[in-house]
Design a protein around this motif. Sequence first.
Motif, PDB file in Angstrom:
ATOM      1  N   TYR A   1      -1.740  27.176  27.756  1.00 45.25           N
ATOM      2  CA  TYR A   1      -2.255  28.022  28.848  1.00 45.25           C
ATOM      3  C   TYR A   1      -2.704  29.381  28.307  1.00 45.25           C
ATOM      4  O   TYR A   1      -2.073  29.916  27.385  1.00 45.25           O
ATOM      5  CB  TYR A   1      -1.186  28.198  29.930  1.00 45.25           C
ATOM      6  N   PRO A   2      -3.785  29.961  28.879  1.00 40.68           N
ATOM      7  CA  PRO A   2      -4.206  31.285  28.412  1.00 40.68           C
ATOM      8  C   PRO A   2      -3.244  32.380  28.879  1.00 40.68           C
ATOM      9  O   PRO A   2      -2.799  33.215  28.093  1.00 40.68           O
ATOM     10  CB  PRO A   2      -5.596  31.458  29.032  1.00 40.68           C
ATOM     11  N   THR A   3      -2.930  32.369  30.173  1.00 47.12           N
ATOM     12  CA  THR A   3      -1.930  33.278  30.739  1.00 47.12           C
ATOM     13  C   THR A   3      -1.586  32.753  32.124  1.00 47.12           C
ATOM     14  O   THR A   3      -2.225  31.830  32.616  1.00 47.12           O
ATOM     15  CB  THR A   3      -2.454  34.730  30.814  1.00 47.12           C
ATOM     16  N   THR A   4      -0.568  33.312  32.740  1.00 44.07           N
ATOM     17  CA  THR A   4      -0.207  32.904  34.107  1.00 44.07           C
ATOM     18  C   THR A   4      -0.567  34.031  35.076  1.00 44.07           C
ATOM     19  O   THR A   4      -0.723  35.182  34.658  1.00 44.07           O
ATOM     20  CB  THR A   4       1.301  32.612  34.198  1.00 44.07           C
ATOM     21  N   ILE A   5      -0.669  33.697  36.363  1.00 42.63           N
ATOM     22  CA  ILE A   5      -1.027  34.733  37.352  1.00 42.63           C
ATOM     23  C   ILE A   5       0.058  35.809  37.380  1.00 42.63           C
ATOM     24  O   ILE A   5      -0.229  36.998  37.296  1.00 42.63           O
ATOM     25  CB  ILE A   5      -1.186  34.110  38.754  1.00 42.63           C
ATOM     26  N   THR A   6       1.302  35.370  37.505  1.00 40.07           N
ATOM     27  CA  THR A   6       2.422  36.313  37.428  1.00 40.07           C
ATOM     28  C   THR A   6       3.300  35.893  36.245  1.00 40.07           C
ATOM     29  O   THR A   6       3.165  34.785  35.723  1.00 40.07           O
ATOM     30  CB  THR A   6       3.270  36.310  38.716  1.00 40.07           C
ATOM     31  N   SER A   7       4.194  36.779  35.857  1.00 41.72           N
ATOM     32  CA  SER A   7       5.024  36.484  34.688  1.00 41.72           C
ATOM     33  C   SER A   7       6.290  35.753  35.119  1.00 41.72           C
ATOM     34  O   SER A   7       6.470  35.419  36.298  1.00 41.72           O
ATOM     35  CB  SER A   7       5.395  37.791  33.988  1.00 41.72           C
ATOM     36  N   CYS A   8       7.198  35.571  34.166  1.00 43.69           N
ATOM     37  CA  CYS A   8       8.479  34.935  34.483  1.00 43.69           C
ATOM     38  C   CYS A   8       9.515  35.959  34.962  1.00 43.69           C
ATOM     39  O   CYS A   8      10.690  35.638  35.083  1.00 43.69           O
ATOM     40  CB  CYS A   8       8.991  34.157  33.277  1.00 43.69           C
TER      41      CYS A   8
ATOM     42  N   THR B   1      -6.877  36.206  25.434  1.00 41.97           N
ATOM     43  CA  THR B   1      -8.040  36.110  26.311  1.00 41.97           C
ATOM     44  C   THR B   1      -8.828  37.420  26.177  1.00 41.97           C
ATOM     45  O   THR B   1      -8.371  38.361  25.513  1.00 41.97           O
ATOM     46  CB  THR B   1      -7.625  35.931  27.786  1.00 41.97           C
ATOM     47  N   GLU B   2      -9.975  37.516  26.856  1.00 46.03           N
ATOM     48  CA  GLU B   2     -10.791  38.729  26.695  1.00 46.03           C
ATOM     49  C   GLU B   2     -10.139  39.959  27.325  1.00 46.03           C
ATOM     50  O   GLU B   2     -10.499  41.090  26.993  1.00 46.03           O
ATOM     51  CB  GLU B   2     -12.193  38.523  27.273  1.00 46.03           C
ATOM     52  N   SER B   3      -9.162  39.761  28.232  1.00 48.36           N
ATOM     53  CA  SER B   3      -8.505  40.931  28.833  1.00 48.36           C
ATOM     54  C   SER B   3      -7.130  41.203  28.227  1.00 48.36           C
ATOM     55  O   SER B   3      -6.379  42.039  28.734  1.00 48.36           O
ATOM     56  CB  SER B   3      -8.415  40.768  30.351  1.00 48.36           C
ATOM     57  N   CYS B   4      -6.784  40.527  27.160  1.00 47.76           N
ATOM     58  CA  CYS B   4      -5.502  40.793  26.487  1.00 47.76           C
ATOM     59  C   CYS B   4      -5.648  41.988  25.534  1.00 47.76           C
ATOM     60  O   CYS B   4      -6.627  42.072  24.785  1.00 47.76           O
ATOM     61  CB  CYS B   4      -5.070  39.583  25.657  1.00 47.76           C
ATOM     62  N   PHE B   5      -4.668  42.882  25.574  1.00 47.35           N
ATOM     63  CA  PHE B   5      -4.649  43.977  24.598  1.00 47.35           C
ATOM     64  C   PHE B   5      -3.216  44.264  24.137  1.00 47.35           C
ATOM     65  O   PHE B   5      -2.856  45.404  23.820  1.00 47.35           O
ATOM     66  CB  PHE B   5      -5.329  45.245  25.152  1.00 47.35           C
ATOM     67  N   CYS B   6      -2.424  43.206  24.062  1.00 49.67           N
ATOM     68  CA  CYS B   6      -1.016  43.340  23.663  1.00 49.67           C
ATOM     69  C   CYS B   6      -0.882  43.945  22.263  1.00 49.67           C
ATOM     70  O   CYS B   6       0.087  44.655  21.982  1.00 49.67           O
ATOM     71  CB  CYS B   6      -0.320  41.987  23.737  1.00 49.67           C
ATOM     72  N   HIS B   7      -1.872  43.691  21.392  1.00 51.00           N
ATOM     73  CA  HIS B   7      -1.782  44.228  20.028  1.00 51.00           C
ATOM     74  C   HIS B   7      -1.826  45.761  20.044  1.00 51.00           C
ATOM     75  O   HIS B   7      -1.237  46.412  19.189  1.00 51.00           O
ATOM     76  CB  HIS B   7      -2.917  43.672  19.166  1.00 51.00           C
ATOM     77  N   LEU B   8      -2.507  46.340  21.071  1.00 47.25           N
ATOM     78  CA  LEU B   8      -2.578  47.806  21.152  1.00 47.25           C
ATOM     79  C   LEU B   8      -1.273  48.399  21.693  1.00 47.25           C
ATOM     80  O   LEU B   8      -1.017  49.586  21.546  1.00 47.25           O
ATOM     81  CB  LEU B   8      -3.748  48.232  22.040  1.00 47.25           C
TER      82      LEU B   8
ATOM     83  N   LEU C   1       5.302  51.106  28.831  1.00 47.57           N
ATOM     84  CA  LEU C   1       5.754  50.155  29.845  1.00 47.57           C
ATOM     85  C   LEU C   1       4.590  49.238  30.225  1.00 47.57           C
ATOM     86  O   LEU C   1       4.402  48.877  31.382  1.00 47.57           O
ATOM     87  CB  LEU C   1       6.299  50.873  31.085  1.00 47.57           C
ATOM     88  N   CYS C   2       3.778  48.933  29.260  1.00 45.27           N
ATOM     89  CA  CYS C   2       2.658  48.015  29.440  1.00 45.27           C
ATOM     90  C   CYS C   2       2.636  47.148  28.189  1.00 45.27           C
ATOM     91  O   CYS C   2       2.726  47.660  27.079  1.00 45.27           O
ATOM     92  CB  CYS C   2       1.347  48.787  29.572  1.00 45.27           C
ATOM     93  N   THR C   3       2.543  45.854  28.388  1.00 44.45           N
ATOM     94  CA  THR C   3       2.506  44.957  27.229  1.00 44.45           C
ATOM     95  C   THR C   3       1.083  44.495  26.940  1.00 44.45           C
ATOM     96  O   THR C   3       0.887  43.666  26.042  1.00 44.45           O
ATOM     97  CB  THR C   3       3.391  43.721  27.470  1.00 44.45           C
ATOM     98  N   GLY C   4       0.115  44.990  27.723  1.00 40.47           N
ATOM     99  CA  GLY C   4      -1.269  44.572  27.497  1.00 40.47           C
ATOM    100  C   GLY C   4      -1.514  43.119  27.851  1.00 40.47           C
ATOM    101  O   GLY C   4      -2.390  42.475  27.263  1.00 40.47           O
ATOM    102  N   CYS C   5      -0.757  42.611  28.829  1.00 41.94           N
ATOM    103  CA  CYS C   5      -0.892  41.192  29.190  1.00 41.94           C
ATOM    104  C   CYS C   5      -2.205  40.906  29.908  1.00 41.94           C
ATOM    105  O   CYS C   5      -2.641  39.759  29.974  1.00 41.94           O
ATOM    106  CB  CYS C   5       0.272  40.744  30.056  1.00 41.94           C
ATOM    107  N   GLY C   6      -2.817  41.948  30.476  1.00 42.31           N
ATOM    108  CA  GLY C   6      -4.114  41.797  31.122  1.00 42.31           C
ATOM    109  C   GLY C   6      -4.069  41.261  32.546  1.00 42.31           C
ATOM    110  O   GLY C   6      -5.112  41.062  33.175  1.00 42.31           O
TER     111      GLY C   6
END
Length: 341
Positions: A49-56, A134-141, A312-317
């Motif tokens: 999966y690329p990502t989920t709508i909400t997290s766990c 995905t194109e809206s992921c920025f977790c590396h930042l 407090l942001c993981t860049g999950c997008g």
Amino acid sequence: MLYRVIDSQELPALVEAFMEDYEVIAPVESGASYAFEKVTSFDEIKLDYPTTITSCKKYVLPPRETLFKFDALNNEVTDFTVKVTPRVIFGAHACDINALNSLDMVFEDSRYRDPYYEARRGATLIIGISCTPTESCFCHLMEADEARTGYDLFLQDIGGRYLVSIGSVTAANVLESACNPREATDEDRIAFRQATRKRQESFNEEIPDVQEIAMLMDAFHSDPFWDELGSRCLACTACSSVCPTCFCFDIADTLGPDGKTGRRERIWDACTSPQFAMVTGGHNFRDSNRNRVRHRMYHKLNGFLATHDRMLCTGCGRCVRACKAHISPIEVLKFFEEKGA
Ligand code: SF4
Ligand code: SF4
């Protein structure tokens, strides 16, 4: 850290072994997207999966939970015992594991330990899995593209097999009993390095890395940029609902039909809600969309960093996709990239 390698064909046996003693939560298809849900068979799980709508997040911090019950007539309180279901969250991405680590910092802070959160978190095993941005992921930042702690097993796909990082004895025992884990070879280590490099090269390069974002936010606290963001905000609170790290909540007392007994509940809240900062007497100390959106971004990219040494942001997008007004940390990063240029 201990590493082992298992073949991809062994994953169903691993999931089934967890199912013997735990409720297994995993990513499944949900309409046009994906969601973390309870599964009863490995075939339901979509690990690519690329990502989920909400997290766990909801499995350790439910959207609504009873804290205790009370009898208002006799002035009595009945302690509420959390009903904990032993769970495995199977297939969490690194960003979501890092989000749980941030929630741990808040709810397991030794000064204000939260027994409800702790009970659920303590009964939950986390099995992470590698992902493709995905194109809206920025977790590396946000330094959240790798999970160094907070998991029991982490499965890195290295092509037909997984390099498994082992984080707990409990999970290691299940792995040992269900699969045939072997020592990693040099070939496995090279494949791991290649997979990691490929993921790092997959990030959207249009999302800027603004190292001094926190300082710039302080310097431009009154900039018209925030008015513009506020003028677009719909106060729908979707951003907070999907965010894996938002943890604000409200406390509400609800009386039963007898008008005497009731319960005290904790309910998710959102700082972008107009009522969030309203206090007794009707004063609202964050009385505009501008102030509320700005506060949210400050808490994410500035305030939490000052007190917890991480954003407090993981860049999950997720909020990037959820916000109909196109307001997100990415827009803030882009604005401050121009300011800092
Ligand atoms: S920032 Fe976007 S998602 Fe959040 S409350 Fe405003 S309009 Fe809704
Ligand atoms: S603020 Fe947005 S990108 Fe950051 S963790 Fe929350 S939902 Fe993900």
